[in-house]
Design a protein around this motif. Sequence first.
Motif, PDB file in Angstrom:
ATOM      1  N   LYS A  29       0.829  -1.212   0.000  1.00 23.86           N
ATOM      2  CA  LYS A  29       0.000   0.000   0.000  1.00 23.86           C
ATOM      3  C   LYS A  29       0.863   1.263   0.000  1.00 23.86           C
ATOM      4  CE  LYS A  29      -4.209  -1.793   2.151  1.00 23.86           C
ATOM      5  NZ  LYS A  29      -4.980  -1.928   3.415  1.00 23.86           N
ATOM      6  N   ILE A  30       2.002   1.220   0.687  1.00 26.01           N
ATOM      7  CA  ILE A  30       2.884   2.384   0.722  1.00 26.01           C
ATOM      8  C   ILE A  30       3.351   2.731  -0.692  1.00 26.01           C
ATOM      9  CG2 ILE A  30       5.190   3.163   1.433  1.00 26.01           C
ATOM     10  CD1 ILE A  30       4.667   1.710   4.119  1.00 26.01           C
ATOM     11  N   VAL A  31       3.757   1.722  -1.463  1.00 21.27           N
ATOM     12  CA  VAL A  31       4.207   1.987  -2.836  1.00 21.27           C
ATOM     13  C   VAL A  31       3.035   2.479  -3.686  1.00 21.27           C
ATOM     14  CG1 VAL A  31       5.262   1.001  -4.903  1.00 21.27           C
ATOM     15  CG2 VAL A  31       6.032   0.257  -2.641  1.00 21.27           C
ATOM     16  N   GLU A  32       1.884   1.822  -3.577  1.00 21.67           N
ATOM     17  CA  GLU A  32       0.723   2.209  -4.391  1.00 21.67           C
ATOM     18  C   GLU A  32       0.271   3.629  -4.062  1.00 21.67           C
ATOM     19  OE1 GLU A  32      -1.377  -2.157  -5.115  1.00 21.67           O
ATOM     20  OE2 GLU A  32      -1.957  -0.960  -3.368  1.00 21.67           O
ATOM     21  N   GLN A  33       0.220   3.979  -2.773  1.00 21.48           N
ATOM     22  CA  GLN A  33      -0.239   5.314  -2.407  1.00 21.48           C
ATOM     23  C   GLN A  33       0.800   6.382  -2.731  1.00 21.48           C
ATOM     24  OE1 GLN A  33      -2.327   5.856   1.270  1.00 21.48           O
ATOM     25  NE2 GLN A  33      -3.297   3.846   1.176  1.00 21.48           N
ATOM     26  N   ALA A  34       2.082   6.018  -2.682  1.00 19.50           N
ATOM     27  CA  ALA A  34       3.126   6.958  -3.103  1.00 19.50           C
ATOM     28  C   ALA A  34       2.986   7.266  -4.592  1.00 19.50           C
ATOM     29  CB  ALA A  34       4.502   6.389  -2.789  1.00 19.50           C
ATOM     30  N   LEU A  35       2.676   6.240  -5.385  1.00 19.51           N
ATOM     31  CA  LEU A  35       2.449   6.455  -6.816  1.00 19.51           C
ATOM     32  C   LEU A  35       1.234   7.349  -7.048  1.00 19.51           C
ATOM     33  CD1 LEU A  35       3.220   2.850  -8.055  1.00 19.51           C
ATOM     34  CD2 LEU A  35       4.381   4.916  -8.879  1.00 19.51           C
ATOM     35  N   GLY A  57       3.775  -6.326 -10.766  1.00 21.26           N
ATOM     36  CA  GLY A  57       2.549  -5.538 -10.750  1.00 21.26           C
ATOM     37  C   GLY A  57       2.808  -4.079 -10.391  1.00 21.26           C
ATOM     38  N   LEU A  58       3.704  -3.854  -9.443  1.00 21.00           N
ATOM     39  CA  LEU A  58       4.051  -2.484  -9.054  1.00 21.00           C
ATOM     40  C   LEU A  58       4.899  -1.800 -10.125  1.00 21.00           C
ATOM     41  CD1 LEU A  58       4.765  -3.073  -5.255  1.00 21.00           C
ATOM     42  CD2 LEU A  58       2.782  -1.915  -6.256  1.00 21.00           C
ATOM     43  N   VAL A  64      10.001   1.761  -9.679  1.00 23.57           N
ATOM     44  CA  VAL A  64      11.317   1.416 -10.225  1.00 23.57           C
ATOM     45  C   VAL A  64      12.135   0.809  -9.093  1.00 23.57           C
ATOM     46  CG1 VAL A  64      13.448   2.297 -11.255  1.00 23.57           C
ATOM     47  CG2 VAL A  64      11.235   3.252 -11.944  1.00 23.57           C
ATOM     48  N   PHE A  65      12.519  -0.439  -9.254  1.00 22.81           N
ATOM     49  CA  PHE A  65      13.234  -1.152  -8.203  1.00 22.81           C
ATOM     50  C   PHE A  65      14.742  -1.035  -8.413  1.00 22.81           C
ATOM     51  CE2 PHE A  65       9.013  -2.775  -8.045  1.00 22.81           C
ATOM     52  CZ  PHE A  65       8.789  -3.032  -6.700  1.00 22.81           C
ATOM     53  N   VAL A  66      15.438  -0.699  -7.326  1.00 20.61           N
ATOM     54  CA  VAL A  66      16.891  -0.556  -7.352  1.00 20.61           C
ATOM     55  C   VAL A  66      17.458  -1.328  -6.164  1.00 20.61           C
ATOM     56  CG1 VAL A  66      16.745   1.731  -8.439  1.00 20.61           C
ATOM     57  CG2 VAL A  66      16.907   1.553  -5.945  1.00 20.61           C
ATOM     58  N   ALA A 278       2.843 -13.798  -0.671  1.00 22.02           N
ATOM     59  CA  ALA A 278       2.171 -14.327  -1.860  1.00 22.02           C
ATOM     60  C   ALA A 278       0.688 -13.980  -1.828  1.00 22.02           C
ATOM     61  CB  ALA A 278       2.351 -15.844  -1.948  1.00 22.02           C
ATOM     62  N   PRO A 279       0.177 -13.296  -2.857  1.00 18.55           N
ATOM     63  CA  PRO A 279      -1.246 -12.943  -2.865  1.00 18.55           C
ATOM     64  C   PRO A 279      -2.132 -14.151  -3.124  1.00 18.55           C
ATOM     65  CG  PRO A 279      -0.184 -12.219  -4.897  1.00 18.55           C
ATOM     66  CD  PRO A 279       0.906 -12.740  -4.005  1.00 18.55           C
ATOM     67  N   GLU A 280      -3.384 -14.062  -2.679  1.00 20.16           N
ATOM     68  CA  GLU A 280      -4.326 -15.175  -2.791  1.00 20.16           C
ATOM     69  C   GLU A 280      -4.603 -15.560  -4.241  1.00 20.16           C
ATOM     70  OE1 GLU A 280      -6.983 -18.172  -1.368  1.00 20.16           O
ATOM     71  OE2 GLU A 280      -5.241 -17.095  -0.537  1.00 20.16           O
ATOM     72  N   VAL A 281      -4.476 -14.611  -5.159  1.00 17.01           N
ATOM     73  CA  VAL A 281      -4.727 -14.929  -6.569  1.00 17.01           C
ATOM     74  C   VAL A 281      -3.796 -16.035  -7.067  1.00 17.01           C
ATOM     75  CG1 VAL A 281      -3.169 -13.118  -7.445  1.00 17.01           C
ATOM     76  CG2 VAL A 281      -5.052 -13.935  -8.876  1.00 17.01           C
ATOM     77  N   LEU A 282      -2.604 -16.132  -6.491  1.00 13.85           N
ATOM     78  CA  LEU A 282      -1.667 -17.175  -6.915  1.00 13.85           C
ATOM     79  C   LEU A 282      -2.080 -18.544  -6.385  1.00 13.85           C
ATOM     80  CD1 LEU A 282       1.761 -15.319  -6.583  1.00 13.85           C
ATOM     81  CD2 LEU A 282       0.181 -15.441  -8.523  1.00 13.85           C
ATOM     82  N   VAL A 283      -2.716 -18.577  -5.207  1.00 11.46           N
ATOM     83  CA  VAL A 283      -3.298 -19.825  -4.694  1.00 11.46           C
ATOM     84  C   VAL A 283      -4.445 -20.258  -5.610  1.00 11.46           C
ATOM     85  CG1 VAL A 283      -4.568 -20.872  -2.774  1.00 11.46           C
ATOM     86  CG2 VAL A 283      -2.620 -19.367  -2.317  1.00 11.46           C
ATOM     87  N   GLU A 284      -5.262 -19.293  -6.021  1.00 10.12           N
ATOM     88  CA  GLU A 284      -6.386 -19.601  -6.905  1.00 10.12           C
ATOM     89  C   GLU A 284      -5.899 -20.161  -8.240  1.00 10.12           C
ATOM     90  OE1 GLU A 284      -8.389 -15.865  -7.011  1.00 10.12           O
ATOM     91  OE2 GLU A 284      -9.124 -16.043  -4.939  1.00 10.12           O
ATOM     92  N   GLU A 285      -4.742 -19.679  -8.707  1.00  8.63           N
ATOM     93  CA  GLU A 285      -4.155 -20.221  -9.939  1.00  8.63           C
ATOM     94  C   GLU A 285      -3.828 -21.712  -9.789  1.00  8.63           C
ATOM     95  OE1 GLU A 285      -1.730 -16.427 -11.918  1.00  8.63           O
ATOM     96  OE2 GLU A 285      -0.658 -18.199 -11.235  1.00  8.63           O
ATOM     97  N   VAL A 286      -3.272 -22.079  -8.646  1.00 10.04           N
ATOM     98  CA  VAL A 286      -2.917 -23.480  -8.406  1.00 10.04           C
ATOM     99  C   VAL A 286      -4.181 -24.343  -8.399  1.00 10.04           C
ATOM    100  CG1 VAL A 286      -1.877 -25.114  -6.784  1.00 10.04           C
ATOM    101  CG2 VAL A 286      -0.822 -22.874  -7.138  1.00 10.04           C
ATOM    102  N   ILE A 287      -5.226 -23.873  -7.719  1.00  6.10           N
ATOM    103  CA  ILE A 287      -6.481 -24.632  -7.676  1.00  6.10           C
ATOM    104  C   ILE A 287      -7.056 -24.788  -9.085  1.00  6.10           C
ATOM    105  CG2 ILE A 287      -8.837 -24.648  -6.773  1.00  6.10           C
ATOM    106  CD1 ILE A 287      -7.744 -23.101  -4.330  1.00  6.10           C
ATOM    107  N   ALA A 288      -6.963 -23.709  -9.880  1.00  6.21           N
ATOM    108  CA  ALA A 288      -7.467 -23.780 -11.259  1.00  6.21           C
ATOM    109  C   ALA A 288      -6.703 -24.818 -12.080  1.00  6.21           C
ATOM    110  CB  ALA A 288      -7.368 -22.401 -11.912  1.00  6.21           C
ATOM    111  N   ARG A 289      -5.389 -24.893 -11.883  1.00 13.10           N
ATOM    112  CA  ARG A 289      -4.602 -25.911 -12.590  1.00 13.10           C
ATOM    113  C   ARG A 289      -5.030 -27.309 -12.181  1.00 13.10           C
ATOM    114  NH1 ARG A 289       0.274 -25.073 -14.938  1.00 13.10           N
ATOM    115  NH2 ARG A 289      -0.162 -27.145 -15.787  1.00 13.10           N
ATOM    116  N   LEU A 290      -5.294 -27.506 -10.893  1.00  8.64           N
ATOM    117  CA  LEU A 290      -5.725 -28.816 -10.407  1.00  8.64           C
ATOM    118  C   LEU A 290      -7.090 -29.193 -10.977  1.00  8.64           C
ATOM    119  CD1 LEU A 290      -4.570 -28.455  -6.706  1.00  8.64           C
ATOM    120  CD2 LEU A 290      -3.700 -30.163  -8.324  1.00  8.64           C
TER     121      LEU A 290
END
Length: 325
Positions: A29-35, A57-58, A64-66, A278-290
């Motif tokens: 949230k800090i990065v998103e709100q700074a943007l 995603g950010l 910009v990551f350094v 790890a966001p929950e969307v990545l867990v949902e991806e695994v379930i979808a593959r299964l």
Amino acid sequence: MNQGAPRPALKVLLAGPRGFCAGVDRAIKIVEQALDRWGAPVYVRHEIVHNRFVVEGLQAKGAVFVEELDEIPDDGQPVVFSAHGVPKSVPAAAEARQMLFLDATCPLVSKVHREAERHHAGGSHILLVGHAGHPEVIGTMGQLPEGSVTLVEDAEAAATVQPPEGPLAYATQTTLSIDDTTEVLDVLRARFPHLSAPVKEDICYATTNRQAAVKAIAERCELIVVVGAPNSSNSVRLREVAEKAGCPRAVLIQRGRDFDPSLADGLSTIGITAGASAPEVLVEEVIARLRERFDVVTEDVTVAEERIVFNLPRPLRAPAPTAAE
């Protein structure tokens, strides 16, 4: 697999809590709100959290990551310090350059920093239990003068470490295996009976809860899938804990597209968890593959409810300047 054949049944136990903790949620949230407030680019020193999906995603939003501050131009844009914490030399260097910086260090990591400072001020040498090279360890050691902290990585090191004479205190990385850390501390306490402890244990609530959830499902599972990055300490520990707690096999994957669902062939019950970054969307991806291969039935196994929320840094809590200002 024959597309016309019925898919085999597979039970999936979903360990809870899993995924984002309050410190990770705050850092993102800090990065998103700074943007939102200052526009792109917003610079981030080191990965804000150890997850490529989050980082990418950010980046798409303008972050910009350094790795070091000297990679950042003097353009007046803010820099965010990652959730893992930084040595004191980093904000000092940012101040010297009059940079606007936002500290996304997890408050529970900051607690470890303050405890180490308190013990140091009281004359104690610090034994830090953690993994060499991890950003959190580098940040914690960097709170004190060089030579004030000795790193202890495991029980074997605890049995041989030779700290300087005088009072001793310990601190730990927040994302360690609880059982492994207990083993290390048992060795240290046996050797140094007057070893001072933190006021409250350093391993954070999120690490504790996620490991407890994995232990709760391990013996029921023939395979546990841990969603997380290979450089995420708490994710790697979850995989280790799963196998030590009785699951025959545990694998660490970054996201669903990296997962081979045939690993579950012939199995009746598997488990899924996710590291704290790890966001929950990545867990949902695994379930979808299964679900592509199996008739999946899920069951939530939750050992604790998490309601902790951390405040954002003061510069983000202040009203945004208007265009007239």
